[in-house]
Design a protein around this motif. Sequence first.
Motif, PDB file in Angstrom:
ATOM      1  N   ALA A   1       0.924  -1.139  -0.078  1.00 34.50           N
ATOM      2  CA  ALA A   1       0.058   0.091  -0.027  1.00 34.50           C
ATOM      3  C   ALA A   1       0.931   1.386   0.000  1.00 34.50           C
ATOM      4  CB  ALA A   1      -0.734   0.109   1.267  1.00 34.50           C
ATOM      5  N   ILE A   2       1.616   1.511  -1.174  1.00 30.80           N
ATOM      6  CA  ILE A   2       2.736   2.351  -1.057  1.00 30.80           C
ATOM      7  C   ILE A   2       2.216   3.736  -2.149  1.00 30.80           C
ATOM      8  CG2 ILE A   2       4.315   0.616  -1.031  1.00 30.80           C
ATOM      9  CD1 ILE A   2       4.792   0.998  -3.978  1.00 30.80           C
ATOM     10  N   GLU A   3       1.196   3.681  -2.604  1.00 32.92           N
ATOM     11  CA  GLU A   3       1.170   4.853  -3.415  1.00 32.92           C
ATOM     12  C   GLU A   3       0.932   6.327  -2.447  1.00 32.92           C
ATOM     13  OE1 GLU A   3      -0.599   1.567  -5.504  1.00 32.92           O
ATOM     14  OE2 GLU A   3      -0.633   2.049  -3.419  1.00 32.92           O
ATOM     15  N   LEU A   4       0.519   6.136  -1.237  1.00 37.29           N
ATOM     16  CA  LEU A   4       0.431   7.264  -0.402  1.00 37.29           C
ATOM     17  C   LEU A   4       1.912   7.675  -0.024  1.00 37.29           C
ATOM     18  CD1 LEU A   4      -2.481   6.289   1.743  1.00 37.29           C
ATOM     19  CD2 LEU A   4      -2.636   8.044   0.065  1.00 37.29           C
ATOM     20  N   ALA A   5       2.557   6.599   0.144  1.00 31.94           N
ATOM     21  CA  ALA A   5       4.112   7.020   0.594  1.00 31.94           C
ATOM     22  C   ALA A   5       4.765   7.474  -0.582  1.00 31.94           C
ATOM     23  CB  ALA A   5       4.626   5.530   1.126  1.00 31.94           C
ATOM     24  N   MET A   6       4.492   7.001  -1.697  1.00 36.52           N
ATOM     25  CA  MET A   6       5.399   7.618  -2.934  1.00 36.52           C
ATOM     26  C   MET A   6       4.848   9.054  -2.978  1.00 36.52           C
ATOM     27  SD  MET A   6       4.964   4.376  -5.437  1.00 36.52           S
ATOM     28  CE  MET A   6       5.763   5.185  -6.880  1.00 36.52           C
ATOM     29  N   ASN A   7       3.916   9.391  -2.723  1.00 29.89           N
ATOM     30  CA  ASN A   7       3.200  10.963  -2.807  1.00 29.89           C
ATOM     31  C   ASN A   7       4.382  11.782  -2.104  1.00 29.89           C
ATOM     32  OD1 ASN A   7       1.400  10.382  -4.710  1.00 29.89           O
ATOM     33  ND2 ASN A   7      -0.267  10.653  -3.161  1.00 29.89           N
ATOM     34  N   LEU A   8       4.759  11.128  -0.971  1.00 31.93           N
ATOM     35  CA  LEU A   8       5.729  12.075   0.037  1.00 31.93           C
ATOM     36  C   LEU A   8       7.116  11.868  -0.344  1.00 31.93           C
ATOM     37  CD1 LEU A   8       4.166  11.132   3.438  1.00 31.93           C
ATOM     38  CD2 LEU A   8       3.859  13.278   2.018  1.00 31.93           C
ATOM     39  N   GLY A   9       7.494  10.748  -1.323  1.00 28.24           N
ATOM     40  CA  GLY A   9       8.963  10.630  -1.710  1.00 28.24           C
ATOM     41  C   GLY A   9       9.605   9.564  -0.818  1.00 28.24           C
ATOM     42  N   VAL A  10       8.709   8.863   0.073  1.00 29.01           N
ATOM     43  CA  VAL A  10       9.331   7.676   1.041  1.00 29.01           C
ATOM     44  C   VAL A  10       9.941   6.646   0.105  1.00 29.01           C
ATOM     45  CG1 VAL A  10       8.821   5.894   2.561  1.00 29.01           C
ATOM     46  CG2 VAL A  10       7.574   8.050   2.410  1.00 29.01           C
ATOM     47  N   GLU A  11      11.326   6.474   0.419  1.00 28.53           N
ATOM     48  CA  GLU A  11      12.046   5.335  -0.042  1.00 28.53           C
ATOM     49  C   GLU A  11      11.521   3.893  -0.107  1.00 28.53           C
ATOM     50  OE1 GLU A  11      16.709   3.727   0.212  1.00 28.53           O
ATOM     51  OE2 GLU A  11      16.256   5.196   1.437  1.00 28.53           O
ATOM     52  N   LEU A  12      11.460   3.303  -1.171  1.00 26.57           N
ATOM     53  CA  LEU A  12      10.944   1.935  -1.062  1.00 26.57           C
ATOM     54  C   LEU A  12      12.181   1.234  -1.397  1.00 26.57           C
ATOM     55  CD1 LEU A  12       7.877   2.467  -3.393  1.00 26.57           C
ATOM     56  CD2 LEU A  12       7.868   2.529  -0.912  1.00 26.57           C
ATOM     57  N   ASP A  13      11.625  -0.286  -0.980  1.00 28.92           N
ATOM     58  CA  ASP A  13      12.809  -1.444  -1.184  1.00 28.92           C
ATOM     59  C   ASP A  13      13.103  -1.461  -2.854  1.00 28.92           C
ATOM     60  OD1 ASP A  13      14.597  -3.991  -0.946  1.00 28.92           O
ATOM     61  OD2 ASP A  13      12.689  -4.920  -1.764  1.00 28.92           O
ATOM     62  N   PRO A  14      14.671  -1.201  -3.007  1.00 25.46           N
ATOM     63  CA  PRO A  14      15.004  -1.179  -4.292  1.00 25.46           C
ATOM     64  C   PRO A  14      14.724  -2.417  -5.202  1.00 25.46           C
ATOM     65  CG  PRO A  14      16.772  -1.365  -2.936  1.00 25.46           C
ATOM     66  CD  PRO A  14      15.658  -1.075  -1.925  1.00 25.46           C
ATOM     67  N   GLU A  15      14.718  -3.648  -4.324  1.00 19.66           N
ATOM     68  CA  GLU A  15      14.496  -4.884  -5.229  1.00 19.66           C
ATOM     69  C   GLU A  15      13.167  -5.190  -5.573  1.00 19.66           C
ATOM     70  OE1 GLU A  15      16.295  -8.043  -3.155  1.00 19.66           O
ATOM     71  OE2 GLU A  15      18.292  -7.330  -3.115  1.00 19.66           O
TER      72      GLU A  15
END
Length: 310
Positions: free
Chosen positions: A235-249
């Motif tokens: 459920a990362i869409e909200l986090a992405m709006n803030l520029g939160v870093e995601l697991d690169p793999e």
Amino acid sequence: MRVVETEVLIIGSGPAGLQAAIHAARKKVRVTVVGKVHRSSAYRAHVENYCCIPHVSGAELIEQGRKQAEKAGAEFIDEDVLNIERAGDRFVVLTEGGMTIHARAIVLAMGVSRNRLGVPGEKEFLGKGVSYCVECDAGFFRDKVVAVVGCESAAVAGSLTLTFYARDVFLICPDQLNVSPELASRLKDSAVHVLENSAVKEIVGDDKGVTAVRLRDGREIAVNGVFIELGAKGAIELAMNLGVELDPETMQFVVTNKKQETNIPGVYAAGDICGPPWQIAKAVGEGCVAGIEAAEYVKRNRSGEKQTID
């Protein structure tokens, strides 16, 4: 349009979010939890591996956690979040009901959304034989017959784990297996019955739970449980709006440090959204840390504002 002012906003009302709320509220900051309780994957679970509590329903655990959080001072808003933005030193959150919430710190605890098959019986038998977590529910299928649906590493690893519990394990792969040679070799040497290029048409059951799976080719396999392991979409869409870093793999989980801090100041994360294992114990531990750290972040900002005014 209603506007709510808070200090620590926790998105998600599962074990991670509730524990974060309890600890943050005990730090005497204003805490608001937004999210729908029944959306938590723990809500319909049967819990037997949580320390000091041998047997409890997920619903009971969640309800007790909410009461504890409310007693500590947390407030609850039973709505889904549609958007998060940063405005200066505040976060602005929009809910499905048109509410706007202003917060100084945010704890992301909304878990992950398991990919579903979308077949008849899947929803009806969730918690009654249908599961999305082998690690969580394998123990309930000792000496029974189960099916795992999926073609990638999560499905194969889950099938291998289930061989230590179930009497028979069927791996139903809608396409061809897509795993590493090592995992494929382990699967070949195991007792798992592999059905490649087979798709589930329907999950069948009765009042007691799942009894069989029907395949599109007309076959019916008698089983007591179905584990759907198609991977998990964070459920990362909200986090992405803030520029939160995601697991690169995988790009499916939020990256945090030991304080549950993300790369964005004032944004913390806990529970399934931080990645596996999918266990309540992990979620509660991370929620504890995230709640404490978010509250301390708010207090530091409070002190800075007072000094500036003086």
